[in-house]
Design an enzyme around this catalytic site. Structure first.
Site, PDB file in Angstrom:
ATOM      1  N   SER A  45      -2.059 -17.124 105.371  1.00  0.00           N
ATOM      2  CA  SER A  45      -1.115 -15.759 105.258  1.00  0.00           C
ATOM      3  C   SER A  45       0.306 -16.075 105.233  1.00  0.00           C
ATOM      4  O   SER A  45       1.550 -15.970 104.011  1.00  0.00           O
ATOM      5  CB  SER A  45      -0.557 -14.300 105.553  1.00  0.00           C
ATOM      6  OG  SER A  45      -1.504 -13.426 104.782  1.00  0.00           O
ATOM      7  N   GLY A 219      -3.390 -12.545 102.110  1.00  0.00           N
ATOM      8  CA  GLY A 219      -2.931 -13.832 100.981  1.00  0.00           C
ATOM      9  C   GLY A 219      -1.262 -14.034 101.061  1.00  0.00           C
ATOM     10  O   GLY A 219      -0.431 -12.960 101.899  1.00  0.00           O
ATOM     11  N   CYS A 246      -3.557  -6.201 102.963  1.00  0.00           N
ATOM     12  CA  CYS A 246      -1.754  -6.861 103.105  1.00  0.00           C
ATOM     13  C   CYS A 246      -1.828  -6.876 101.688  1.00  0.00           C
ATOM     14  O   CYS A 246      -1.193  -6.443 100.681  1.00  0.00           O
ATOM     15  CB  CYS A 246      -2.690  -8.104 104.742  1.00  0.00           C
ATOM     16  SG  CYS A 246      -0.585  -8.954 104.980  1.00  0.00           S
ATOM     17  N   GLN A 250      -0.184  -4.622  97.777  1.00  0.00           N
ATOM     18  CA  GLN A 250       0.345  -4.775  97.127  1.00  0.00           C
ATOM     19  C   GLN A 250      -0.238  -5.081  95.461  1.00  0.00           C
ATOM     20  O   GLN A 250       0.434  -4.718  95.383  1.00  0.00           O
ATOM     21  CB  GLN A 250       1.522  -5.778  97.630  1.00  0.00           C
ATOM     22  CG  GLN A 250       1.505  -5.552  99.312  1.00  0.00           C
ATOM     23  CD  GLN A 250       2.785  -7.039  99.773  1.00  0.00           C
ATOM     24  OE1 GLN A 250       2.679  -8.088  99.288  1.00  0.00           O
ATOM     25  NE2 GLN A 250       2.871  -7.018 101.120  1.00  0.00           N
ATOM     26  N   ASN A 288       1.176  -9.151 108.882  1.00  0.00           N
ATOM     27  CA  ASN A 288       1.951 -10.526 109.063  1.00  0.00           C
ATOM     28  C   ASN A 288       2.668 -10.282 107.513  1.00  0.00           C
ATOM     29  O   ASN A 288       1.359 -10.790 106.048  1.00  0.00           O
ATOM     30  CB  ASN A 288       0.502 -11.769 109.040  1.00  0.00           C
ATOM     31  CG  ASN A 288       2.276 -12.717 108.453  1.00  0.00           C
ATOM     32  OD1 ASN A 288       2.751 -13.263 108.594  1.00  0.00           O
ATOM     33  ND2 ASN A 288       0.257 -13.568 107.875  1.00  0.00           N
ATOM     34  N   TYR A 291       6.599  -8.759 102.567  1.00  0.00           N
ATOM     35  CA  TYR A 291       6.846  -7.617 100.624  1.00  0.00           C
ATOM     36  C   TYR A 291       6.308  -6.451 100.591  1.00  0.00           C
ATOM     37  O   TYR A 291       5.634  -6.223 101.908  1.00  0.00           O
ATOM     38  CB  TYR A 291       6.053  -7.951  99.730  1.00  0.00           C
ATOM     39  CG  TYR A 291       7.075  -9.650  99.150  1.00  0.00           C
ATOM     40  CD1 TYR A 291       7.847  -9.437  97.759  1.00  0.00           C
ATOM     41  CD2 TYR A 291       6.976 -10.334  99.564  1.00  0.00           C
ATOM     42  CE1 TYR A 291       9.168 -10.536  97.850  1.00  0.00           C
ATOM     43  CE2 TYR A 291       6.729 -12.266  99.631  1.00  0.00           C
ATOM     44  CZ  TYR A 291       8.117 -11.702  98.728  1.00  0.00           C
ATOM     45  OH  TYR A 291       8.849 -13.093  97.802  1.00  0.00           O
ATOM     46  N   HIS A 331      -3.788  -4.977 108.955  1.00  0.00           N
ATOM     47  CA  HIS A 331      -5.109  -6.136 109.053  1.00  0.00           C
ATOM     48  C   HIS A 331      -6.132  -5.316 110.476  1.00  0.00           C
ATOM     49  O   HIS A 331      -6.064  -6.115 110.902  1.00  0.00           O
ATOM     50  CB  HIS A 331      -4.954  -7.331 109.910  1.00  0.00           C
ATOM     51  CG  HIS A 331      -3.920  -7.903 108.820  1.00  0.00           C
ATOM     52  ND1 HIS A 331      -4.528  -9.409 107.900  1.00  0.00           N
ATOM     53  CD2 HIS A 331      -2.200  -8.656 108.319  1.00  0.00           C
ATOM     54  CE1 HIS A 331      -3.824  -9.734 107.016  1.00  0.00           C
ATOM     55  NE2 HIS A 331      -2.631  -9.408 107.504  1.00  0.00           N
ATOM     56  N   GLU A 333      -8.915  -5.955 110.307  1.00  0.00           N
ATOM     57  CA  GLU A 333     -10.005  -6.779 111.261  1.00  0.00           C
ATOM     58  C   GLU A 333      -9.349  -7.963 112.330  1.00  0.00           C
ATOM     59  O   GLU A 333      -9.906  -8.577 112.877  1.00  0.00           O
ATOM     60  CB  GLU A 333      -9.968  -7.914 109.626  1.00  0.00           C
ATOM     61  CG  GLU A 333      -9.267  -8.780 109.743  1.00  0.00           C
ATOM     62  CD  GLU A 333      -8.200  -9.109 109.264  1.00  0.00           C
ATOM     63  OE1 GLU A 333      -7.129  -9.502 109.462  1.00  0.00           O
ATOM     64  OE2 GLU A 333      -7.890  -7.618 108.639  1.00  0.00           O
TER      65      GLU A 333
END
Length: 375
Positions: A45, A219, A246, A250, A288, A291, A331, A333
């Site tokens: 990312s 990503g 993430c 979006q 992270n 947007y 996140h 994970e």
């Protein structure tokens, strides 16, 4: 060797070079994590970004093969206050500087990262160029101005081919927009039969794999740069359970008709508080992203806000009121210390099992449509 970091507003930082020689242009961002620099460097990312670590001592515990989140880093530069050349850690296999040299990443140390972070917080993320060696500011400015913003980050980091991580439980298709290896680990730990597919895989190709559910990975970049993914997700909604993380969050929102916008300086670090609106509980999360989904755009989309960021109130979680689909901006994970959010994978699998129990894996109408297309 001397190194320079020039920002788009003309601010120049001069420090010491560590890592590779050369020059790299990217978006200058900051990460507030105290540990986890290897995970930051190897997170796809961050593709195209020059990452500043706000914690002053970086490199202390070296680099370990087992801690990578991808097979290689994709960052365009690394900025630290102090670089520790000799790691002290029984797990360390080599140093941070060695990693940067191996992958052609320019590093700069010995600058005031607190000043840089305050500038980004005030002015927002901005374009910059990082260089090692004796080079003039004029040369750096010319190269930075001549380098266009990249919009193909997802295609750079996504897998090129389909591969399988076998399991004896539900089959999950993981759409790789730049997926961290932690997502695959969490699914396989739960026995899932995971099929990882490229970012441009169509809905028809995904359905041909006969999955029980679909996970949309994290990503880099602007979600609007991958419109084909939005169309794929739109076709899958209501046909299969969907979980987005993430960038996947979006893209899920865009597929439902919502809108996204760029944040001033984004959320990057392992200590971001997120509130679950149903329970009122606060989770400490790893994030992270640059947007966010715009709340005012949710009207008429069928999306319900489930989580918000306690710092700025932005949306951190969504659930569809009619389809088995939900997403989070952070996140689950990642484990920056606590494992607060890993329960979301269990919720996803519960949703998959309930969907399987109540409906055919693929509705007959969809089967007929696939047969008509020769799928």
């Amino acid at each position: 060797m001397q190194a320079k970091l020039l920002l788009d507003d003309g601010t120049l930082f001069t420090g010491e070079s560590f890592g590779a020689e050369g020059r790299q242009v990217g978006e200058v961002v900051f990460n507030t994590g105290i540990t986890g620099y290897q995970e930051v460097l190897s997170d796809p990312s961050y593709c195209g970004q020059i990452v500043t670590m706000t914690y002053p001592l970086i490199g202390n515990y070296g680099i370990t093969r087992d801690d990578f989140e991808a097979v290689r880093p994709f960052v365009h530069g690394f900025v630290v206050r102090r670089h520790e050349e000799v790691p002290s850690n029984w797990r360390a296999q080599y140093s941070l500087g060695t990693l940067l040299k191996e992958y052609g990443i320019v590093g700069i140390s010995g600058i005031d990262t607190r000043m840089l972070t305050r500038k980004i917080r005030s002015a927002g993320t901005m374009k910059g160029i990082i260089a090692a060696g004796d080079v003039s500011v004029e040369e750096l400015r010319a190269q930075m101005n001549a380098t266009h913003e990249i919009h193909d980050q997802v295609s750079r980091v996504s897998t090129r081919s389909v591969y399988n991580s076998p399991g004896n439980q539900e089959r999950v298709v993981l759409v790789d927009f730049g997926s961290k290896s932690g997502i695959l680990r969490d699914l396989t730990r739960r026995g899932c039969d995971v099929v990882v597919v490229p970012h441009d895989t169509t809905a028809e190709q995904i359905l041909r794999l006969r999955p029980d559910g679909v996970l949309l990975s994290n990503g880099p970049g602007d979600p609007k740069d991958v419109p084909q993914a939005v169309e794929t997700i739109r076709k899958l909604l209501g046909v299969l359970p969907v979980f987005g993380i993430c960038l996947g969050h979006q893209l899920f929102a865009l597929a439902c008709g919502a809108d996204t916008a760029k944040l001033k300086f984004g959320h990057r670090g392992g200590n971001h508080p997120v509130k679950d609106l149903a329970s009122g509980r606060c989770y400490i999360t790893s994030q992270n992203h640059g947007y966010t989904v715009q709340e005012q755009s949710l009207a008429g989309t069928g999306l319900i806000v489930t989580h918000i960021n306690n710092n700025d109130g932005t949306i951190e979680g969504l659930r569809h009121e009619n389809h088995p689909a939900f997403s989070v901006q952070y996140h689950p994970e990642a484990s920056p210390g606590p494992y607060d959010s890993s329960y979301l994978f269990d919720e996803f699998l519960t949703m998959v099992r309930e969907f399987k129990a109540g409906l055919p894996k693929i509705p007959r109408q969809t089967e007929m449509q696939l047969e008509a297309r020769g799928v």
